[in-house]
Design a protein around this motif. Sequence first.
Motif, PDB file in Angstrom:
ATOM      1  N   ASP A 129       0.951   9.348   9.888  1.00 20.87           N
ATOM      2  CA  ASP A 129       0.300   9.554   8.592  1.00 20.87           C
ATOM      3  C   ASP A 129      -0.083   8.201   8.003  1.00 20.87           C
ATOM      4  OD1 ASP A 129      -0.705  10.674   6.292  1.00 20.87           O
ATOM      5  OD2 ASP A 129       1.263  11.067   5.379  1.00 20.87           O
ATOM      6  N   THR A 130      -1.224   7.664   8.423  1.00 18.21           N
ATOM      7  CA  THR A 130      -1.659   6.355   7.954  1.00 18.21           C
ATOM      8  C   THR A 130      -3.172   6.240   8.014  1.00 18.21           C
ATOM      9  OG1 THR A 130      -1.456   3.957   8.299  1.00 18.21           O
ATOM     10  CG2 THR A 130      -1.443   5.347  10.262  1.00 18.21           C
ATOM     11  N   LYS A 131      -3.736   5.492   7.080  1.00 12.97           N
ATOM     12  CA  LYS A 131      -5.168   5.208   7.150  1.00 12.97           C
ATOM     13  C   LYS A 131      -5.464   4.205   8.248  1.00 12.97           C
ATOM     14  CE  LYS A 131      -6.334   6.153   2.314  1.00 12.97           C
ATOM     15  NZ  LYS A 131      -6.911   5.623   1.052  1.00 12.97           N
ATOM     16  N   GLY A 132      -4.445   3.448   8.635  1.00 16.38           N
ATOM     17  CA  GLY A 132      -4.598   2.444   9.676  1.00 16.38           C
ATOM     18  C   GLY A 132      -3.607   1.320   9.471  1.00 16.38           C
ATOM     19  N   ALA A 133      -3.582   0.387  10.393  1.00 13.38           N
ATOM     20  CA  ALA A 133      -2.713  -0.775  10.256  1.00 13.38           C
ATOM     21  C   ALA A 133      -3.143  -1.621   9.066  1.00 13.38           C
ATOM     22  CB  ALA A 133      -2.769  -1.599  11.540  1.00 13.38           C
ATOM     23  N   LEU A 145      -1.261  18.974  12.185  1.00 14.24           N
ATOM     24  CA  LEU A 145      -1.285  20.020  11.174  1.00 14.24           C
ATOM     25  C   LEU A 145      -2.728  20.459  10.954  1.00 14.24           C
ATOM     26  CD1 LEU A 145       1.311  19.020   8.441  1.00 14.24           C
ATOM     27  CD2 LEU A 145       1.647  20.102  10.653  1.00 14.24           C
ATOM     28  N   GLU A 146      -2.871  21.667  10.506  1.00 15.40           N
ATOM     29  CA  GLU A 146      -4.190  22.297  10.390  1.00 15.40           C
ATOM     30  C   GLU A 146      -5.174  21.485   9.553  1.00 15.40           C
ATOM     31  OE1 GLU A 146      -5.988  26.557   8.683  1.00 15.40           O
ATOM     32  OE2 GLU A 146      -3.836  26.160   8.691  1.00 15.40           O
ATOM     33  N   ASN A 147      -4.691  20.874   8.476  1.00 13.50           N
ATOM     34  CA  ASN A 147      -5.579  20.124   7.591  1.00 13.50           C
ATOM     35  C   ASN A 147      -5.452  18.617   7.760  1.00 13.50           C
ATOM     36  OD1 ASN A 147      -6.690  22.438   6.294  1.00 13.50           O
ATOM     37  ND2 ASN A 147      -4.815  22.635   5.103  1.00 13.50           N
ATOM     38  N   ALA A 148      -4.820  18.178   8.839  1.00 18.49           N
ATOM     39  CA  ALA A 148      -4.717  16.742   9.110  1.00 18.49           C
ATOM     40  C   ALA A 148      -6.031  16.239   9.718  1.00 18.49           C
ATOM     41  CB  ALA A 148      -3.555  16.470  10.059  1.00 18.49           C
ATOM     42  N   ILE A 149      -6.190  14.919   9.750  1.00 16.98           N
ATOM     43  CA  ILE A 149      -7.369  14.307  10.360  1.00 16.98           C
ATOM     44  C   ILE A 149      -6.912  13.211  11.319  1.00 16.98           C
ATOM     45  CG2 ILE A 149      -8.915  14.840   8.439  1.00 16.98           C
ATOM     46  CD1 ILE A 149      -8.578  11.970   7.453  1.00 16.98           C
ATOM     47  N   TYR A 150      -7.731  12.936  12.328  1.00 15.23           N
ATOM     48  CA  TYR A 150      -7.383  11.966  13.365  1.00 15.23           C
ATOM     49  C   TYR A 150      -8.683  11.292  13.780  1.00 15.23           C
ATOM     50  CZ  TYR A 150      -4.209  10.430  17.176  1.00 15.23           C
ATOM     51  OH  TYR A 150      -3.388   9.718  18.018  1.00 15.23           O
ATOM     52  N   SER A 151      -8.759   9.971  13.652  1.00 15.03           N
ATOM     53  CA  SER A 151     -10.036   9.313  13.906  1.00 15.03           C
ATOM     54  C   SER A 151      -9.842   7.860  14.309  1.00 15.03           C
ATOM     55  CB  SER A 151     -10.932   9.377  12.661  1.00 15.03           C
ATOM     56  OG  SER A 151     -10.325   8.700  11.577  1.00 15.03           O
ATOM     57  N   VAL A 211       0.698  14.645  13.948  1.00 19.59           N
ATOM     58  CA  VAL A 211      -0.147  14.073  12.896  1.00 19.59           C
ATOM     59  C   VAL A 211       0.015  14.968  11.669  1.00 19.59           C
ATOM     60  CG1 VAL A 211      -2.451  13.313  12.229  1.00 19.59           C
ATOM     61  CG2 VAL A 211      -1.769  13.269  14.650  1.00 19.59           C
ATOM     62  N   ILE A 212       0.698  14.448  10.643  1.00 18.49           N
ATOM     63  CA  ILE A 212       1.017  15.274   9.477  1.00 18.49           C
ATOM     64  C   ILE A 212       0.040  15.083   8.327  1.00 18.49           C
ATOM     65  CG2 ILE A 212       3.466  15.403  10.040  1.00 18.49           C
ATOM     66  CD1 ILE A 212       3.959  13.199   7.954  1.00 18.49           C
ATOM     67  N   GLY A 213      -0.771  14.034   8.383  1.00 18.62           N
ATOM     68  CA  GLY A 213      -1.738  13.766   7.320  1.00 18.62           C
ATOM     69  C   GLY A 213      -2.954  13.073   7.889  1.00 18.62           C
ATOM     70  N   GLU A 214      -3.009  11.762   7.706  1.00 11.98           N
ATOM     71  CA  GLU A 214      -4.085  10.971   8.286  1.00 11.98           C
ATOM     72  C   GLU A 214      -3.619  10.315   9.577  1.00 11.98           C
ATOM     73  OE1 GLU A 214      -6.752   8.644   5.508  1.00 11.98           O
ATOM     74  OE2 GLU A 214      -4.950   8.792   4.284  1.00 11.98           O
ATOM     75  N   GLY A 215      -4.460  10.354  10.583  1.00 15.06           N
ATOM     76  CA  GLY A 215      -4.210   9.594  11.799  1.00 15.06           C
ATOM     77  C   GLY A 215      -5.347   8.608  11.957  1.00 15.06           C
ATOM     78  N   GLY A 216      -5.159   7.414  11.435  1.00 15.26           N
ATOM     79  CA  GLY A 216      -6.250   6.459  11.372  1.00 15.26           C
ATOM     80  C   GLY A 216      -6.106   5.283  12.318  1.00 15.26           C
TER      81      GLY A 216
END
Length: 324
Positions: free
Chosen positions: A158-162, A216-222, A195-200
Amino acid sequence: MAGEMPFEQPLAELRSKIDELRKFGSEKHIDFSEEIRRLEERYAQLEEELYNNLSSANKMQLARHPQRPTTIDYIQAIFTDFIEFHGDRLYGDDLAIVGGLAKLNGIPVTVVGHQKGKDTKDNIARNFGCPHPEGFRKALRLMRQADKFKRPIVTFIDTKGAFPGNAAEERGQGEAIARNLLEMASFRVPIVCVVIGEGGSGGALALGVGNRVLMLENAIYSVISPEGAASILYKDASKSLQAAEAMKITADHIQELNVIDGVIPEPKGGAHRDPAAQSESIKAAVWEHLQALLGMSEQELVEDRYRKFRDIGRFTFIQEGNHA
């Protein structure tokens, strides 16, 4: 509806009308039961239509919801006997990463995850969930220990990134992420990532090399945040919602690309609406995959992880007069 997103405003307004009508009827001793029933039916219909047709931008907003459960919330709800460890034994302790020992249904595991703050002060202390190199090295220290003592590893992403600051780069941000990728690929214990939130970006990948990766259904991964993509592609970071739609970053898109192994459903409106139910869903999914992985030998686990990531990238090359 506390903390509703902009797209949820019609639901919030209708719920407010229902509550006002119920309160007014109670105060004035007037029977509005039929009117309330019709409004409740309309609310249920609107809720179904709204949450069954969420756009990528809507899901990105839910993934970033300030009340969305964090890694610590899930650790407390899913595991028992959790003991948190601190520090990377090289530089310091990064609060953007939490981890330690715990038990899942009685089995000892190592659990590691990104941790965002609950308020402004906490977010500042935790770098808004964006780790420095010492955070990734702390995670690696714990995972090495798990590999040594044959404990399964569970990670929460769960992170926007490093963390993008100069100090992080000076302390070897890129090397720390690359080291995690290298060593996680070779660990001889089961690894389940969620991935529980953001996967950045690389900040997510540094905890994401698992035998099974779930979302999770509403998580994102990018590979990059929608804001970052918008600033590059559209020269305007404010077009992040437009970028989110184009990037195919939601769980259903990521599963189609064979990057993840499963999607964990969320309560209507997102994980923050019912954290207890969400925790149970995550626990059941992690336990199901972990049980299958525990039946593999050390070599099979490494090969399984290798095949998983080798199968993700596919390409087609075309030669004149020949298609391959």
